[in-house]
Design a protein around this motif. Structure first.
Motif, PDB file in Angstrom:
ATOM      1  N   TRP A 114       0.858  -1.037  -0.154  1.00  0.00           N
ATOM      2  CA  TRP A 114      -0.105  -0.105   0.060  1.00  0.00           C
ATOM      3  C   TRP A 114       0.741   1.351   0.190  1.00  0.00           C
ATOM      4  CZ3 TRP A 114      -4.781   0.524   3.543  1.00  0.00           C
ATOM      5  CH2 TRP A 114      -5.885   0.049   2.804  1.00  0.00           C
ATOM      6  N   ARG A 168      -2.567   5.714   1.034  1.00  0.00           N
ATOM      7  CA  ARG A 168      -3.576   4.779   1.407  1.00  0.00           C
ATOM      8  C   ARG A 168      -3.467   4.469   2.928  1.00  0.00           C
ATOM      9  NH1 ARG A 168      -6.169   1.914  -2.387  1.00  0.00           N
ATOM     10  NH2 ARG A 168      -7.312   1.001  -0.824  1.00  0.00           N
ATOM     11  N   SER A 218      -6.393   5.167   5.762  1.00  0.00           N
ATOM     12  CA  SER A 218      -7.090   4.126   6.539  1.00  0.00           C
ATOM     13  C   SER A 218      -6.988   4.219   7.936  1.00  0.00           C
ATOM     14  CB  SER A 218      -6.632   2.874   5.884  1.00  0.00           C
ATOM     15  OG  SER A 218      -7.471   1.751   6.764  1.00  0.00           O
ATOM     16  N   ARG A 219      -5.504   4.673   8.495  1.00  0.00           N
ATOM     17  CA  ARG A 219      -5.174   4.578   9.643  1.00  0.00           C
ATOM     18  C   ARG A 219      -6.258   5.833  10.219  1.00  0.00           C
ATOM     19  NH1 ARG A 219      -2.712   1.570  13.538  1.00  0.00           N
ATOM     20  NH2 ARG A 219      -0.791   0.602  12.666  1.00  0.00           N
ATOM     21  N   ASN A 222      -9.988   5.211  10.377  1.00  0.00           N
ATOM     22  CA  ASN A 222     -10.391   4.298  11.716  1.00  0.00           C
ATOM     23  C   ASN A 222     -10.107   4.973  12.899  1.00  0.00           C
ATOM     24  OD1 ASN A 222     -11.095   1.555  10.736  1.00  0.00           O
ATOM     25  ND2 ASN A 222      -9.344   1.728   9.401  1.00  0.00           N
ATOM     26  N   ASP A 260     -10.334  -1.680  13.361  1.00  0.00           N
ATOM     27  CA  ASP A 260     -10.325  -1.564  11.847  1.00  0.00           C
ATOM     28  C   ASP A 260     -12.067  -1.869  11.471  1.00  0.00           C
ATOM     29  OD1 ASP A 260     -10.104  -1.478   9.023  1.00  0.00           O
ATOM     30  OD2 ASP A 260      -9.040  -3.377   9.134  1.00  0.00           O
ATOM     31  N   THR A 281     -13.663  -0.233   9.331  1.00  0.00           N
ATOM     32  CA  THR A 281     -13.576  -0.129   7.840  1.00  0.00           C
ATOM     33  C   THR A 281     -13.196  -1.381   7.136  1.00  0.00           C
ATOM     34  OG1 THR A 281     -11.545   0.908   7.310  1.00  0.00           O
ATOM     35  CG2 THR A 281     -13.099   2.627   7.842  1.00  0.00           C
ATOM     36  N   TYR A 312     -16.556   2.165   2.622  1.00  0.00           N
ATOM     37  CA  TYR A 312     -16.045   2.284   3.932  1.00  0.00           C
ATOM     38  C   TYR A 312     -17.206   2.412   4.983  1.00  0.00           C
ATOM     39  CZ  TYR A 312     -11.020   2.460   2.870  1.00  0.00           C
ATOM     40  OH  TYR A 312      -9.860   2.085   2.442  1.00  0.00           O
TER      41      TYR A 312
END
Length: 268
Positions: free
Chosen positions: A144, A148, A152-153, A156, A169, A171, A195
Motif C-alpha cells: 500500500w 492509503r 485508512s489509519r 479508523n 479496523d 472499515t 467504507y
C-alpha cells in the motif's frame, strides 16, 4: 487476536453451523476464478455466493461456469452496479432464506486472503462478529502507498473516537457475522456503501451488544483489475461517521436528561 468488544462475553454460543462466503463482484473477470479456488481450498466446508452486479466484462458468465462444476458455488445475478453495501445486504438475505448460520464478507480482488479464513471462523466460535483486522497487533498491510496507509489509519481512528466504538479496523471488509447478530440490528435502515457500510454495521452490532472480535490478517493490494476506491466513497464515510456521532451524543444526552427528571441522572 487483538481483543473483543461487547457486553455479553459470557453468553454460550452454538456452533457456527452452515457458513456462506459472500463475494460481491463488478468487473472482476480476472479475479473471480482464482479467489473462489482459494476459498474452496482453504475452507472446503463453506459455500460461496458470487453476487455479481451485471459486470460488463463477463464476470457473471465466469461465475456461472464455476457454479456449474461445483455444487458449493452459487451465483446471485443483480441487475446493475448498486454498490458494495447493497450487494452484501442482498447476500445476507439470500443466506437467511436458505438457512445459513453465518456469513462471511470477502473481496473478490485477493486483498482478503482466503488462507486467513479458517482463523476467522475459529474465532467466531466465541463471538457474534469477527473482523479480519489490518490494524491490530500481528496484522500486516502489503504494497500500500503511504497515502492509503494514512487514509485508512486516520479514518479508523476518527471512527473509533467519534463513535466511542473500540474497534481498530471499523472499515475493514473481511468479516464473519452470525446471522443471529445481523437479525438483532435493523438492516433495513442501512443505506451506506463502501467504507461507511462497514462502519455502520460495526456501529449497529456494537450498539446491539454483539461480541466483536478482531483477528490480525495480512492485507495485500490487488494485483489485477482496477480499485473501486474513490474520493466520493471516502467523503461519504467521513460525513456519515460525523452524522452518527452527533446522533449518538444527542441520544445519550436525552437519556441523561430523562434520568435527571426521574432522579437517576447518569451517563449510560
Amino acid at each position: 487476536m487483538s481483543g473483543a468488544v461487547g457486553v455479553r462475553p459470557q453468553v454460550r454460543r452454538p456452533g457456527l453451523g452452515r457458513v456462506l462466503v459472500v463475494i460481491p463482484t463488478y468487473n472482476e473477470a480476472d479475479n473471480v476464478s482464482p479467489i473462489v479456488a482459494r476459498v474452496r481450498a482453504a475452507a472446503p466446508d463453506v459455500d460461496v455466493l458470487i453476487a455479481d452486479d451485471n459486470s460488463p466484462d463477463g464476470t457473471g458468465a465466469i461465475a456461472d461456469a464455476l457454479a456449474a462444476t461445483d455444487a458449493r458455488v452459487r451465483v446471485l445475478h443483480r441487475p446493475g452496479k448498486q454498490g458494495l453495501g447493497a450487494a452484501y445486504l442482498a447476500g445476507f438475505g439470500w443466506a437467511r432464506e436458505r438457512g445459513y448460520d453465518a456469513v462471511v464478507e470477502m473481496d473478490a480482488d485477493g486483498s482478503h486472503a482466503p488462507e486467513d479464513l479458517p482463523r476467522l471462523l475459529a474465532a467466531a466460535g466465541d463471538a457474534d462478529v469477527v473482523i479480519g483486522s489490518r490494524w491490530c497487533r500481528g496484522a500486516k498491510v502489503v504494497d500500500w502507498p503511504l497515502r492509503r496507509l494514512l487514509l485508512s489509519r486516520c479514518g479508523n481512528l476518527y471512527a473509533r473516537v467519534a463513535l466511542g466504538m473500540p474497534v481498530a479496523d471499523a472499515t475493514g471488509g473481511y468479516r464473519v457475522y452470525r446471522l443471529a447478530a445481523l437479525d438483532a440490528v435493523d438492516l433495513g435502515s442501512v443505506c451506506s456503501q463502501g467504507y461507511s457500510f462497514q462502519v455502520e454495521l460495526s456501529r449497529l452490532a456494537h450498539r446491539a451488544g454483539a461480541r466483536i472480535v478482531e483477528v490480525p490478517i495480512t492485507f495485500a493490494e490487488r494485483e489485477r483489475g482496477a480499485s473501486k476506491m474513490s474520493p466520493v466513497i471516502v467523503a461519504e464515510a467521513l460525513w456519515r461517521i460525523s452524522v452518527w456521532a452527533v446522533q449518538d451524543r444527542r441520544a445519550a444526552w436525552r437519556r441523561v436528561v430523562h434520568g435527571a427528571r426521574g432522579g437517576q441522572a447518569r451517563w449510560p
